[in-house]
Design an enzyme around this catalytic site. Sequence first.
Site, PDB file in Angstrom:
ATOM      1  CE  LYS A 228       1.720 -17.857  -2.536  1.00 58.65           C
ATOM      2  NZ  LYS A 228       0.787 -19.016  -2.640  1.00 58.65           N
TER       3      LYS A 228
ATOM      4  CG  ASP B 123      -2.190 -20.156  -1.240  1.00 62.94           C
ATOM      5  OD1 ASP B 123      -1.690 -20.142  -0.099  1.00 62.94           O
ATOM      6  OD2 ASP B 123      -1.650 -20.723  -2.209  1.00 62.94           O
TER       7      ASP B 123
ATOM      8  CG  ASP C 212      -8.207  -4.508   1.826  1.00 62.57           C
ATOM      9  OD1 ASP C 212      -9.147  -4.011   2.465  1.00 62.57           O
ATOM     10  OD2 ASP C 212      -8.127  -4.483   0.578  1.00 62.57           O
TER      11      ASP C 212
ATOM     12  CG  ASP D 177     -13.891  -6.704   1.994  1.00 63.12           C
ATOM     13  OD1 ASP D 177     -13.621  -5.998   2.987  1.00 63.12           O
ATOM     14  OD2 ASP D 177     -14.382  -6.248   0.936  1.00 63.12           O
TER      15      ASP D 177
ATOM     16  CE1 TYR E 170      -3.522  -2.621   0.703  1.00 65.05           C
ATOM     17  CE2 TYR E 170      -4.628  -0.569   1.254  1.00 65.05           C
ATOM     18  CZ  TYR E 170      -4.692  -1.902   0.929  1.00 65.05           C
ATOM     19  OH  TYR E 170      -5.904  -2.525   0.833  1.00 65.05           O
TER      20      TYR E 170
HETATM   21  C1  IPM Z   1     -10.403  -0.929   4.112  1.00 63.68           C
HETATM   22  C2  IPM Z   1     -10.615  -0.348   2.734  1.00 63.68           C
HETATM   23  C3  IPM Z   1      -9.445   0.552   2.385  1.00 63.68           C
HETATM   24  C4  IPM Z   1      -8.189  -0.300   2.394  1.00 63.68           C
HETATM   25  C5  IPM Z   1      -9.591   1.289   1.040  1.00 63.68           C
HETATM   26  C6  IPM Z   1     -10.853   2.116   0.995  1.00 63.68           C
HETATM   27  C7  IPM Z   1      -8.380   2.133   0.719  1.00 63.68           C
HETATM   28  O1  IPM Z   1     -10.815  -1.343   1.804  1.00 63.68           O
HETATM   29  O2  IPM Z   1     -10.255  -0.152   5.068  1.00 63.68           O
HETATM   30  O3  IPM Z   1     -10.399  -2.144   4.230  1.00 63.68           O
HETATM   31  O4  IPM Z   1      -7.885  -0.970   1.399  1.00 63.68           O
HETATM   32  O5  IPM Z   1      -7.493  -0.294   3.407  1.00 63.68           O
HETATM   33 MG    MG Z   2     -10.991  -3.288   2.623  1.00 61.80          MG
END
Ligand code: IPM
Ligand code: MG
Length: 349
Positions: free
Chosen positions: A188, A220, A244, A248, A141
């Site tokens: 990884k 993975d 990240d 999700d 990042y």
């Molecule tokens: C999160 C989001 C952010 C990230 C984006 C919006 C930059 O997805 O906080 O998980 O990738 O960190």
């Molecule tokens: Mg995110």
Amino acid sequence: MKKITVLAGDGVGPEVTSEALKVLQAVDRKYAIGFVFEHELIGACAIDATGDPLPAATVERCQKSDAVLLGAVGHPRFDNNPAAKVRPEQGLLKIRKALGLYANIRPIKSYEALYSTSPLKESLIAGVDFVVFRELTGGIYFGEKGRSNNGSEAFDLCTYSVEEVERIARLAFAAAQDRRKRLTLVDKANVLETSRLWRDVVSKTSKDFPDVQLDSMFVDNAAMKIVLQPAFFDVILTENMFGDILTDEASAITGSIGMLPSSSVGSRVALFEPIHGSFPEGAGKGIANPMAAILSAAMMLEHLGYPKAAQEVQAAVELALKKGVATGEIIKSNPASTSEVGDFIASNI
Ligand code: IPM
Ligand code: MG
């Protein structure tokens, strides 16, 4: 008195944040904390107003406050424009860096009232309760990025230092000591040199936490295990981008990404935000789930030294779920609006 900087941001950010504030005001009436909320700009709304996704005034106020509460950042008009010079997300990345928030803590748990709405089988998700420690200010990042002169190549550099790994590892091990004493490092290391550095540093650090069982897993494989056997995990420690992606994915266990809160800590001021994005298609419609924002506010209460108030907010969220007071992605028939969910939770403090 506790000064809170509120960065409502974009999309549904302002709506879900205002429900979190409603709940915090109810908490304040009961616990007399003396909250003072001060609003500042971040993201697309800050670009519109000032040209900068993170104006200096925002950083200054955050630095002077006791905590920061953030809604969401992002707008599709930037996503679809690869040539955009500034992006809302830069505001989020910069505030994390500016406040030294190197550890992002994302608890994942399943709620009994949501077992049937998760796409995963109840037998897999019952009792799942783990927490992801995601490194937040390093890795791909923040590494150097760019294009070759003729534009035909692009690169994003991933780097980590011993110090960057060790400081978050210590936080994750300490958290594991207070939980079920198992820490899984996700990396990884069969491919990436940065992952091999993580393995070295984390295994050295583990010597100071002999009661915690350390294992490591390739990312993975971890992605598969999160849906096949989520109850395996207690504390996951991982680098920025893996964290990240995996969180999700893990939101599917809870049943909705609108349920997952987070705290980001490091230096003096901590920041609290839902893990979901700005959900622009849902903005202004009263359909966004405010529970992740409200649970982020609960994490803030805990951090500020009000664990009882935090538990009360969590219990009020669980009651709302039990009574079916929830938004449409959770309750299909007769869902509640964003503000109805906030009202119900605030009225149960
Ligand atoms: C999160 C989001 C952010 C990230 C984006 C919006 C930059 O997805 O906080 O998980 O990738 O960190
Ligand atoms: Mg995110």
